[in-house]
Design an enzyme around this catalytic site. Structure first.
Site, PDB file in Angstrom:
ATOM      1  N   CYS A 264     118.462 -98.696  13.698  1.00 47.61           N
ATOM      2  CA  CYS A 264     119.367 -98.826  14.840  1.00 47.61           C
ATOM      3  C   CYS A 264     119.590 -97.452  15.456  1.00 47.61           C
ATOM      4  CB  CYS A 264     120.703 -99.453  14.421  1.00 47.61           C
ATOM      5  SG  CYS A 264     121.889 -98.330  13.678  1.00 47.61           S
ATOM      6  N   GLU A 265     119.668 -97.464  16.778  1.00 46.78           N
ATOM      7  CA  GLU A 265     119.796 -96.175  17.458  1.00 46.78           C
ATOM      8  C   GLU A 265     121.217 -95.629  17.409  1.00 46.78           C
ATOM      9  OE1 GLU A 265     118.318 -97.015  21.334  1.00 46.78           O
ATOM     10  OE2 GLU A 265     120.267 -97.631  22.124  1.00 46.78           O
ATOM     11  N   HIS A 266     122.170 -96.438  16.964  1.00 45.61           N
ATOM     12  CA  HIS A 266     123.547 -95.948  16.916  1.00 45.61           C
ATOM     13  C   HIS A 266     123.844 -95.172  15.648  1.00 45.61           C
ATOM     14  CE1 HIS A 266     123.918 -99.719  19.501  1.00 45.61           C
ATOM     15  NE2 HIS A 266     123.969 -98.683  20.306  1.00 45.61           N
ATOM     16  N   HIS A 267     123.221 -95.573  14.544  1.00 48.24           N
ATOM     17  CA  HIS A 267     123.533 -94.930  13.261  1.00 48.24           C
ATOM     18  C   HIS A 267     122.294 -94.401  12.550  1.00 48.24           C
ATOM     19  CE1 HIS A 267     126.590 -98.077  14.069  1.00 48.24           C
ATOM     20  NE2 HIS A 267     127.434 -97.136  13.670  1.00 48.24           N
ATOM     21  N   GLN A 305     118.375-104.402  18.469  1.00 43.90           N
ATOM     22  CA  GLN A 305     117.550-105.598  18.240  1.00 43.90           C
ATOM     23  C   GLN A 305     117.259-106.368  19.539  1.00 43.90           C
ATOM     24  OE1 GLN A 305     118.558-107.941  14.718  1.00 43.90           O
ATOM     25  NE2 GLN A 305     117.981-109.792  15.835  1.00 43.90           N
ATOM     26  N   HIS A 333     121.566-105.833   9.539  1.00 47.69           N
ATOM     27  CA  HIS A 333     121.781-104.450   9.962  1.00 47.69           C
ATOM     28  C   HIS A 333     122.578-103.699   8.898  1.00 47.69           C
ATOM     29  CE1 HIS A 333     120.546-104.805  14.337  1.00 47.69           C
ATOM     30  NE2 HIS A 333     120.375-106.014  13.833  1.00 47.69           N
ATOM     31  N   CYS A 335     123.881-100.882   9.029  1.00 49.34           N
ATOM     32  CA  CYS A 335     125.080-100.207   9.543  1.00 49.34           C
ATOM     33  C   CYS A 335     126.279-101.156   9.531  1.00 49.34           C
ATOM     34  CB  CYS A 335     124.834 -99.627  10.932  1.00 49.34           C
ATOM     35  SG  CYS A 335     124.426-100.828  12.190  1.00 49.34           S
TER      36      CYS A 335
HETATM   37 ZN    ZN Z   1     123.932 -99.309  13.878  1.00 51.48          ZN
END
Ligand code: ZN
Length: 372
Positions: A264-267, A305, A333, A335
């Site tokens: 995931c690009e956030h975490h 996703q 996920h 995260c």
């Molecule tokens: Zn994430």
């Protein structure tokens, strides 16, 4: 751009901070769009040529690549890597340099450009070029002289002590973990990335020099390179020639349970799961194994996703021009599972419909019945 990939040979040389710069340059080459590194020669220890007897020795290696770049564009890309690694170009050809990347061969092309030529004239003059090249492509035929790389190198090596395989340096195989017991203490893969990982370890309160962590920066750099290799993998390269004419084939093609692993690009934490991919062909079909490879190209990046699902659907639409495409992905996920609310059972489901999968209720429900 040429229609097809061309094989080419690039010579890499470094005599400033060479233990770090040569492997880093090869890694940058691996990450250059439209370039695939096929094979790297042994690393050769080379006495510097030129008037300055105190010039530091070089490491030289030849790299076999395939590329869809034209020669001029390939050369520009190589100069970009030189710039990234701090090369300062001067008029002095014997100036020590962090990295030098030259095109030796480009297919069977023989051509003079503005101030440079393919094949590189140095191939028939300098051992530090011919010997590494012969190591990686011994049977390559020189396009103007008609001699093989091996015979050119052999004719030069009466006194070959100036160019010898390095005992200190071996190139690490990308994406492969060495077997235990192999002495690779000198190994460096991605110095700048490794330095950042090391700082990260310090920042979280770890001791990067304790035994278990000593090689962690190296391992993390390799893993990250693999997990984000989709950025530099082209769809053409993956699909290759696996598209077939199938006149009259108009039944829905469904591939279920394609595993995917992404981050995931956030975490920058993993998410993974299974995809179901379907299309309604309009005269063209694709090899089934290629669908999993297409999913990999987009999964091996920092992602969300929803976008991953859309990109897979768009790629199939572009390649096959079918009546329609449907993609459903179900992912876990980390995260979400490991932190925050820790909803361990929650799966995320995303879908993407194109063409008749969107416009025709019957097609869509036929597909969704197969998924659930
Ligand atoms: Zn994430």
């Amino acid at each position: 751009m040429p229609d097809h990939n061309v094989k080419a040979v690039v010579l890499a040389g470094s005599n400033v901070d060479r233990d770090r710069c040569l492997p880093e340059a090869i890694r940058h080459l691996r990450r250059t769009p439209n370039v695939t590194v096929e094979q790297v020669s042994a690393c050769f220890d080379t006495v510097a040529v030129g008037e300055n007897p105190n010039a530091p020795d070089f490491y030289n290696a030849a790299v076999l690549i395939t590329t869809s770049l034209e020669p001029e564009d390939l050369r520009t890309a190589l100069h970009g890597i030189e710039d990234d690694l701090g090369r300062v170009r001067t008029d002095d050809p014997n100036e020590p340099r962090t990295i030098d990347l030259d095109i030796v061969f480009y297919g069977d092309l023989a051509k003079d450009f503005d101030g440079w030529s393919i094949p590189d004239p140095a191939m028939e003059v300098h051992k530090h070029v011919a010997i590494p090249v012969a190591d990686v492509v011994p049977d390559w035929v020189h396009p103007t002289s008609g001699r093989t790389a091996r015979s050119i190198a052999d004719d030069m090596v009466e006194s070959n002590d100036e160019v010898t395989p390095s005992k200190a340096r071996e190139f690490s195989t990308p994406y492969v973990t060495r077997s235990a017991g192999f002495d690779d203490s000198a190994e460096v893969y991605a110095p700048r990335l490794e330095e950042l990982v090391r700082s990260q370890l310090v920042e979280i309160g770890e001791d990067p020099d304790r035994e278990g962590l000593q090689r962690t920066p190296l391992r993390v750099a390799k893993a990250l390179d693999f997990l984000t290799s989709g950025y530099t993998t082209s769809l053409d390269e993956v699909v290759n020639d696996a598209i077939f004419d199938a006149e009259g084939a108009e039944e829905m093609v469904v591939v279920r349970d394609v595993e995917f692993y992404s981050m995931c690009e956030h975490h920058m934490l993993p998410f993974f799961g299974k995809a179901t991919v379907a299309y309604l062909p309009k005269g063209k079909i694709i090899g089934l194994s290629k669908i999993a490879r297409i999913v990999d190209v987009y999964a091996r990046r920092l992602q969300v996703q929803e976008r991953l699902t859309n990109q897979v659907a768009d790629a199939l639409s572009d390649i096959l021009d079918p009546y329609g495409v449907g993609v459903v992905m179900e992912g876990k996920h980390l995260c979400m599972m490991m932190r925050g609310v820790q909803k361990q059972e929650s799966n995320m489901v995303t879908s993407s419909m194109r063409g008749t999968f969107r416009s025709d209720a019957r097609t869509r429900s036929e597909f969704l019945d197969l998924v659930t």
